[in-house]
Every structure is written in structure tokens, then in C-alpha cells.
Write a protein that holds these residues in place. Sequence first.
Motif, short mmCIF file in Angstrom:
data_model
loop_
_atom_site.label_atom_id
_atom_site.label_comp_id
_atom_site.label_asym_id
_atom_site.label_seq_id
_atom_site.Cartn_x
_atom_site.Cartn_y
_atom_site.Cartn_z
N SER A 147 -12.62 -20.15 -19.80
CA SER A 147 -11.88 -21.16 -19.83
C SER A 147 -10.73 -21.47 -18.93
N ALA A 148 -9.72 -20.51 -19.09
CA ALA A 148 -8.67 -20.18 -18.52
C ALA A 148 -8.84 -20.32 -16.90
N ASN A 149 -9.90 -19.67 -16.33
CA ASN A 149 -10.27 -19.51 -15.05
C ASN A 149 -10.62 -20.99 -14.65
N VAL A 150 -11.48 -21.66 -15.41
CA VAL A 150 -12.00 -23.15 -14.85
C VAL A 150 -10.74 -23.81 -14.82
N GLY A 152 -7.74 -23.04 -14.31
CA GLY A 152 -6.79 -22.89 -13.20
C GLY A 152 -7.25 -23.21 -12.02
N ALA A 153 -8.45 -23.23 -11.75
CA ALA A 153 -9.23 -23.52 -10.32
C ALA A 153 -9.14 -25.14 -10.55
N ARG A 154 -9.19 -25.81 -11.40
CA ARG A 154 -9.05 -27.34 -11.38
C ARG A 154 -7.59 -27.80 -11.00
N LEU A 155 -6.65 -27.19 -11.49
CA LEU A 155 -5.30 -27.25 -11.43
C LEU A 155 -4.83 -27.11 -10.01
N LEU A 156 -5.43 -25.91 -9.35
CA LEU A 156 -5.19 -25.77 -7.73
C LEU A 156 -5.95 -26.72 -7.06
N SER A 161 0.16 -25.56 -9.77
CA SER A 161 -0.02 -24.30 -9.96
C SER A 161 -0.39 -23.82 -11.44
N PRO A 162 -1.46 -22.96 -11.60
CA PRO A 162 -2.01 -22.73 -12.80
C PRO A 162 -0.60 -22.13 -13.88
N ALA A 163 0.44 -21.74 -13.27
CA ALA A 163 1.45 -21.04 -13.89
C ALA A 163 1.96 -22.26 -14.83
#
Length: 393
Positions: A147-150, A152-156, A161-163
Motif C-alpha cells: 500500500s505504501a509503495n502504491v 508513493g508511486a501515485r504521489l510521484l 514527494s512521498p516524504a
Amino acid sequence: MKPKFLIVFLKELREALRDKRTLGLLALFTVMYPVMIGYLLNQSINRATKPERDGVEIAVIGASQAPTLMSQLKQRNINVKNQAPLDEEGITKLLQARTYPVVLRVSDKFTENYAAMRPARIELWFDSSDESGKRRREVEDVLEAYSANVAGARLLAHGVSPATLAPIQVQRFDTGTNASRSAGLIGSLLGILFLPVFICGMSTAVDSTAGERERRSMEVLMAQPARAWELVVGKWLTAGCLAIAGITLELALAHAILSWLPLEEIGMSWSLNWGDLALLIVATIPLCLFASGMQVALAMNAKSFKEAQSVLSFVTLVPLIPGVVVSMMELKTATWMYMVPMLSNQTLLREMTKGDVGILPFVMTFSCSALVALLAVGFASWRMKSERYVLAV
């Protein structure tokens, strides 16, 4: 010429060693606890390491809807078994059969919602009564990471930034060692190993006092040119020697088993060596003498052999109470604990598994039981002088 108490000691010890059935039961009782503890810890190690050896096997309904997630599960040594669609009752029966620790059911609209960037539902089914919490957490960790990877990819993809989703970064540092983590558990397990101190010499203590009085052999013994304290000390040392032999055998066997087991697999360790074990046994000798002295004194106060057995069977459980109370209240180790017989030995063992304890705990553990043992023998010697005791009136 031998001291008279030594003559009585040799006589009582010879009679005790002739009773092969009692010695066999005592040997079985002494060996039983270390073997039982070793078996339980070995089973815990096998349960803890089995997922790493065999991997976690879960059932997934609708696995084709989330191929990327299935790949990540397999990378974490989680074997995915495709399962035909099931209703809630069918999933419940599957979990109750203990075939799988976890069942994942992917929504029929998972792909559609995922593509539309809407929350895509995955149902995690498990049985909380099953001892599979560790395997379930492994699956949950993969789902959270996915879930976190998905996210982060959507935010990028939107230039963010995923941060941004993690304004605070928490770093955890565990300063506990395997010895300190295992001290509490091992201490509570091995605390019961001191129980034979009160059992190995009990039969001899009762038979040489209440038993001899019922058989009328006590009168013959007291007619000999020996003082009351010499008779009591001889009987006391006999019961004490059997208790010392029992606890020595038991602690040595427990040490051998715990040294052999791979406790590191479950985050524990057994740091004692044979030298430490020898010091522990020396510190336990006064406890053996205290137990035998108390049993001789109480058996003398009983009016019959049967009454003596009943009283001592109950009194044997009393020294366990402080250890149980301290364990339930989760009290930290304090100096006063080394001043209570039985509890002092349990505390000493627990602290020795953590590391060096210094000389003071050994001295206090040795002294507290030795003092009470002398008081018990003194009382028994005074009781032996009474005609009411000899005549059982």
C-alpha cells in the motif's frame, strides 16, 4: 570414635537407600521437570522457526486481480494458494480447519478501483484463537508495504514527494540483550526446579520421625547413649543429603538441556557455565537443609505418620507463594528478595542468567536459609527431649 550424630546419619542413610521404590520415584521426579522444560522450549523453537523453513502458506480468493501483490508475497516466502470463491461461512470453516493461517479475499472490483485510484478493498480473514499471530503479521507487513509503495508511486506521478506522508521519522533502538530478554521467562520456568528440595527428603524425614515413633523404634533409639540433638542432626542430615543430591542432578540436567537447545532462534540465551552452576548449587545447599529441618520439626509435631505426610504435603507449597506473588506483581529485583528462602534462590538464578551478580546475593541467599535451618533443627532437638513426643500424646 565417630561422632554419635554421624553414626545416626549413616544408619538413616543406609535405611533410606534400601527403599528402591522411593528412590526410583524421586529420580523420576527429579528428571521429569528438566525434560519437560526442554520439551516445551524445543516446541516453541520449532513453532517459531517453521515459517522461516517452510514459508507461510495462505489462501487467496481472486489472486488474478492483484498480480503485483502476489509477486511481493512470494518474494517474502509467502506461498499463495489460489482458492475458489467462498462465502463467509466457507472462509470460516477453512480457517477453523487450521489449513491456512490467513485467507485473503480480493474484491471483484479491485482492478477497476485500482486503475481509477480509488481505495481497492482486500479482505484479510484470520482466526485469533489460532497460534499463528507471527505468520499473520508477516502477511500484514507485506500488505502495508504494498500500500505504501502504491501511494508513493501515485504521489510521484503528481509531482509530490512521498516524504510528505512521513513528516516524522521514528528510529527504534533496542538495547536489550538476549540474556535480559530471556531472564524473566527462564527464571520463571526454572524457579519450579527448586521444588524437589522440599520433596526429595520429605519421605525420609517423615519415616525417621513419625514413622519410627509409630513402629516404636524411636524408644529404642532414644535409649542409646546419644543426646537429643545428635539424633535430630543425624536424621536432618540424611534428609538434607537426599535433597542436595536431587537438586544437583536436576540443575545439572536442566543446564545440559538448555545449553544444547538453540535458544537464539527465539531471541533467548542461556549464559551460565558449569562454574556458575556449581556456585548456584552451593548457594542452594542451605535451602536443602532448611527444607529437611522444617520437615523433621513438623513431622515430630504430628501425632501420626499419615498426619505428618498430609501436613508436609501442604507446607511444601508455602515456599512457592513468594515467587508466584513476585511474578504476578512483576516486581523488580530488590535486596529484600535475597532474604526470603526459596525466593532468594529463584531471584539469584534469574539474575545470574542476566550476567554477573556479585558476591553479596550469594552470601545473603546462603545465609537466610542457613539461619532458618538452624532454628528448625534447634526446635526439633527441643521437641525430641519431650516425653509427650516419644509417647505420642
